[in-house]
Design a protein around this motif. Structure first.
Motif, PDB file in Angstrom:
ATOM      1  N   MET A  40       0.822  -1.216   0.000  1.00  0.00           N
ATOM      2  CA  MET A  40       0.000   0.000   0.000  1.00  0.00           C
ATOM      3  C   MET A  40       0.853   1.262   0.000  1.00  0.00           C
TER       4      MET A  40
ATOM      5  N   TYR B 153     -10.522  -1.350  -8.132  1.00  0.00           N
ATOM      6  CA  TYR B 153      -9.827  -2.631  -8.007  1.00  0.00           C
ATOM      7  C   TYR B 153     -10.525  -3.693  -8.857  1.00  0.00           C
TER       8      TYR B 153
ATOM      9  N   ARG C 227     -12.457  -8.396 -13.107  1.00  0.00           N
ATOM     10  CA  ARG C 227     -13.868  -8.353 -12.706  1.00  0.00           C
ATOM     11  C   ARG C 227     -14.778  -7.984 -13.870  1.00  0.00           C
TER      12      ARG C 227
ATOM     13  N   ASP D 174     -14.357   2.547  -2.272  1.00  0.00           N
ATOM     14  CA  ASP D 174     -13.462   3.571  -1.714  1.00  0.00           C
ATOM     15  C   ASP D 174     -14.064   4.955  -1.958  1.00  0.00           C
TER      16      ASP D 174
ATOM     17  N   SER E 189      -0.812  -8.351  -6.507  1.00  0.00           N
ATOM     18  CA  SER E 189      -0.396  -8.397  -5.103  1.00  0.00           C
ATOM     19  C   SER E 189      -1.446  -9.100  -4.249  1.00  0.00           C
ATOM     20  N   THR E 190      -2.707  -8.897  -4.564  1.00  0.00           N
ATOM     21  CA  THR E 190      -3.751  -9.594  -3.802  1.00  0.00           C
ATOM     22  C   THR E 190      -3.665 -11.106  -4.042  1.00  0.00           C
TER      23      THR E 190
ATOM     24  N   ASN F 123      -0.946 -12.350  -1.792  1.00  0.00           N
ATOM     25  CA  ASN F 123      -1.377 -12.433  -0.396  1.00  0.00           C
ATOM     26  C   ASN F 123      -2.250 -13.661  -0.167  1.00  0.00           C
TER      27      ASN F 123
ATOM     28  N   HIS G 167      -9.458 -16.482  -0.243  1.00  0.00           N
ATOM     29  CA  HIS G 167      -8.992 -15.248   0.399  1.00  0.00           C
ATOM     30  C   HIS G 167     -10.073 -14.164   0.294  1.00  0.00           C
ATOM     31  N   ARG G 168     -10.665 -14.028  -0.891  1.00  0.00           N
ATOM     32  CA  ARG G 168     -11.701 -13.014  -1.105  1.00  0.00           C
ATOM     33  C   ARG G 168     -12.874 -13.247  -0.182  1.00  0.00           C
TER      34      ARG G 168
ATOM     35  N   LEU H  24     -11.895 -12.243   3.311  1.00  0.00           N
ATOM     36  CA  LEU H  24     -11.845 -10.789   3.501  1.00  0.00           C
ATOM     37  C   LEU H  24     -13.258 -10.249   3.624  1.00  0.00           C
TER      38      LEU H  24
ATOM     39  N   ILE I 287      -5.329  -6.736   7.183  1.00  0.00           N
ATOM     40  CA  ILE I 287      -5.934  -6.333   5.905  1.00  0.00           C
ATOM     41  C   ILE I 287      -7.416  -6.034   6.124  1.00  0.00           C
TER      42      ILE I 287
ATOM     43  N   MET J  53      -9.337  -2.481   5.534  1.00  0.00           N
ATOM     44  CA  MET J  53     -10.414  -2.358   4.548  1.00  0.00           C
ATOM     45  C   MET J  53     -11.739  -1.969   5.208  1.00  0.00           C
TER      46      MET J  53
HETATM   47  O1  C5P Z   1      -5.236  -8.003  -0.075  1.00  0.00           O
HETATM   48  P1  C5P Z   1      -4.435  -6.759  -0.245  1.00  0.00           P
HETATM   49  O2  C5P Z   1      -3.792  -6.310   1.031  1.00  0.00           O
HETATM   50  O3  C5P Z   1      -3.454  -6.830  -1.347  1.00  0.00           O
HETATM   51  O4  C5P Z   1      -5.464  -5.633  -0.646  1.00  0.00           O
HETATM   52  C1  C5P Z   1      -5.005  -4.375  -1.012  1.00  0.00           C
HETATM   53  C2  C5P Z   1      -6.210  -3.511  -1.347  1.00  0.00           C
HETATM   54  O5  C5P Z   1      -6.860  -4.017  -2.520  1.00  0.00           O
HETATM   55  C3  C5P Z   1      -7.280  -3.496  -0.287  1.00  0.00           C
HETATM   56  O6  C5P Z   1      -7.069  -2.525   0.707  1.00  0.00           O
HETATM   57  C4  C5P Z   1      -8.509  -3.183  -1.121  1.00  0.00           C
HETATM   58  O7  C5P Z   1      -8.675  -1.806  -1.295  1.00  0.00           O
HETATM   59  C5  C5P Z   1      -8.250  -3.846  -2.438  1.00  0.00           C
HETATM   60  N1  C5P Z   1      -8.950  -5.150  -2.588  1.00  0.00           N
HETATM   61  C6  C5P Z   1     -10.275  -5.180  -3.012  1.00  0.00           C
HETATM   62  N2  C5P Z   1     -10.913  -6.384  -3.189  1.00  0.00           N
HETATM   63  C7  C5P Z   1     -10.275  -7.528  -2.917  1.00  0.00           C
HETATM   64  C8  C5P Z   1      -8.929  -7.520  -2.486  1.00  0.00           C
HETATM   65  C9  C5P Z   1      -8.294  -6.296  -2.330  1.00  0.00           C
HETATM   66  O8  C5P Z   1     -10.867  -4.151  -3.235  1.00  0.00           O
HETATM   67  N3  C5P Z   1     -10.929  -8.664  -3.092  1.00  0.00           N
END
Ligand code: C5P
Ligand code: C5P
Ligand code: C5P
Ligand code: ZN
Length: 500
Positions: free
Chosen positions: A188, A221, A226, A237, A325-326, A329, A362-363, A366, A400, A404
């Motif tokens: 970030m 994102y 998507r 955001d 990067s996501t 993670n 992971h999604r 989160l 994370i 978020m």
């Molecule tokens: O998972 P990571 O730390 O890489 O996420 C970084 C940013 O990507 C999050 O803060 C979020 O804004 C965005 N993100 C998202 N939807 C996801 C994963 C990440 O909007 N499924």
């Protein structure tokens, strides 16, 4: 050769020399997107310099992890994306002759230095916003190629020059700039919509090497993967009434545009639109935001700099630094760093397909985590807010989730957020269930006002018999179970002092 970050050139050269002197190297790195890209950069640089190595990943570089490393028979250990904060413990092993550490990191250093220590914070460069662990590893990789090249020149007189006369971007490791940018974005470090400082210089090298493209684009994102309605619905955001968090609203908005946004019955993705089509969607989106009263400062945030990896296929996670990067993670934070590393090294052994499965999981985690925190709410102290996830959120992603969730109903963006989670049952059996993980997240605005979460987490945890550290804007700690209240009380005081 030019140095990507001149301030670091001397240290980088010393570290590179030391690595070239080693018969073999143990490479140890951290389990997040930045740690994985750091390891991938270092691995390729070592491979190209013909230095044999083995890679290990650690969730946390604590006393036990360092002792395990010292117990191997490697004489040289390269730490990436951690090590600086643990220099006192590492130094004890170094003094005892266990190994020579070489460190490429960007975390707040402990009160001790060592000869082969590459960290932007030692040279006045901000490790939280100007250079990541992957960036530090990239600087080292460039120095390794340079040093290896010079030694080769001493033996023959051939430089590494391609047929066209240009220096080969692989020979001087400039192709690794793309991974360095993925690491920085994963940590970030892009604030106000773009990367700054030393990161920008790495971006410039990547663009020159043809492995990166940058440009202003929609700040949402998921532009690669998507389908359009989901891209808009999940983008929160900048909240656009009637579209954000509104499935039918997003569909109606897209249906109302005079564009063919479906192909073979399936919604297209942003990455597949023509520039004209993108322009039409973006203008309509801004128009809707204006007409529904979204403030101008928020509307500006709808556009940011996108970091694209042009060598990766369109429509894949790998083409967009943020989605990449996501994806990473989603592997390393679930004990599958091997999968993430395979992806970074060019989809070795079908790693990408496995990573995508982990990403779906992971999604879901989160989104369930954010829902849980928003539903149950946080406790507000004078200067911070916190929640305890117990065993409902994995300790490796609780930070994370906390970050978020900031800005959701009842969760302020004007106070830092602290989040507890049970340590998962692995590792030292005696410690299982005795310790709690705590993550903290702030905003760049709070940091400008004096917030330094690295100090908060370090001091407050040590006051109750734990330990921690990190960055000003995001940090973490481990504290003994049952000490949460005392920890919060101390942390609240420190944040209060910092922001006064
Ligand atoms: O998972 P990571 O730390 O890489 O996420 C970084 C940013 O990507 C999050 O803060 C979020 O804004 C965005 N993100 C998202 N939807 C996801 C994963 C990440 O909007 N499924
Ligand atoms: O260990 P490390 O430096 O890699 O972790 C940095 C963490 O801090 C990442 O999880 C990143 O998402 C988080 N971060 C954040 N907000 C920022 C900066 C970093 O949540 N503004
Ligand atoms: O785990 P989390 O994503 O919250 O970590 C945020 C930052 O704090 C990372 O940079 C991590 O390396 C650091 N951290 C630390 N010591 C800990 C836990 C986290 O330095 N015990
Ligand atoms: Zn990092």
């Amino acid at each position: 050769m030019t140095d990507p970050v001149p301030e670091l050139a001397d240290r980088a050269a010393a570290c590179a020399d030391r690595l070239l002197d080693a018969d073999r190297v143990l490479l140890a790195s951290h389990i997040d997107a930045d740690g994985l890209t750091s390891a991938a950069i270092a691995a390729q640089a070592l491979e190209r310099a013909a230095i044999p190595f083995e890679t290990v990943f650690e969730k946390q570089l604590d006393q036990d992890a360092i002792a395990d490393i010292a117990a191997t028979d490697y004489d040289t250990v390269l730490f990436t994306d951690f090590g600086s904060g643990q220099l006192e413990i590492i130094g004890e092993h170094e003094d005892a002759g266990a190994f020579t550490p070489v460190i490429a990191d960007h975390h707040q250093p402990a009160d001790r230095d060592t000869e082969f220590h590459l960290n932007p914070l030692l040279f006045g460069i901000d490790g939280a916003s100007e250079l990541s662990g992957a960036g530090a590893s990239y600087v080292l990789a460039r120095a390794l190629a340079d040093t290896a090249d010079r030694s080769a020149e001493l033996c023959s007189d051939g430089g590494m020059v391609t047929a066209s006369g240009a220096t080969d971007v692989r020979a001087d490791n400039r192709d690794l700039a793309a991974l360095a940018v993925v690491g920085a974005v994963g940590d970030m470090q892009a604030s106000g919509g773009e990367l700054h400082g030393a990161n920008e210089k790495i971006v410039a090298e990547g663009v020159e090497a043809g492995v990166l493209e940058t440009g202003k684009d929609l700040a949402l994102y998921g532009k690669q993967t998507r389908p359009l309605p989901k891209l808009l619905e999940y983008a929160t955001d900048v909240h656009i009434p009637g579209i954000s968090n509104d499935e039918n609203g997003a569909l109606r908005f897209l249906d109302g545009l005079d564009l063919e946004l479906k192909r073979d019955g399936e919604w297209r993705r942003w990455s597949g639109l023509t520039n004209d089509e993108k322009q039409t969607v973006a203008s309509a989106l801004v128009k809707r935001a204006v007409s529904t009263g979204v403030p101008a400062t928020k509307i500006d945030q709808l556009v940011s700099t996108a970091y694209v990896l042009p060598e990766e296929p369109v429509g894949t996670e790998l083409r967009d630094a943020s989605e990449f990067s996501t994806l990473l993670n989603a592997t390393a934070r679930y004990e599958r760093a091997d999968v993430g590393l395979g992806v970074c090294l060019g989809d070795r052994d079908g790693a990408l397909e496995r990573a995508r499965k982990l990403l779906r999981n992971h999604r879901r985690n989160l989104s369930e985590g954010i829902d849980l925190v928003t539903r149950e709410g946080v406790t507000h102290e004078d200067h911070l807010q916190w929640f305890h996830a117990g065993d409902e959120i994995r300790e490796t992603i609780v930070g994370i989730v906390a970050g978020m969730a900031m800005g959701n109903e009842g969760i302020s963006r004007s106070k830092p957020i602290l989040a507890f989670a049970e340590k998962s049952a692995e590792g030292d059996a005696a410690e299982n269930g005795q310790e709690v993980k705590v993550s903290s997240r702030g905003t760049h605005t709070l940091v400008r006002q004096g917030l330094d979460l690295s100090t908060v987490m370090g001091e407050a945890s040590r006051a109750v018999g734990g330990d921690g550290g990190g960055h000003n804007v995001a940090a973490g700690a481990t504290v003994p179970k049952g000490k949460e209240d005392a920890f919060i009380e101390r942390a609240d005081e420190i944040v209060g002092e910092q922001l006064s």
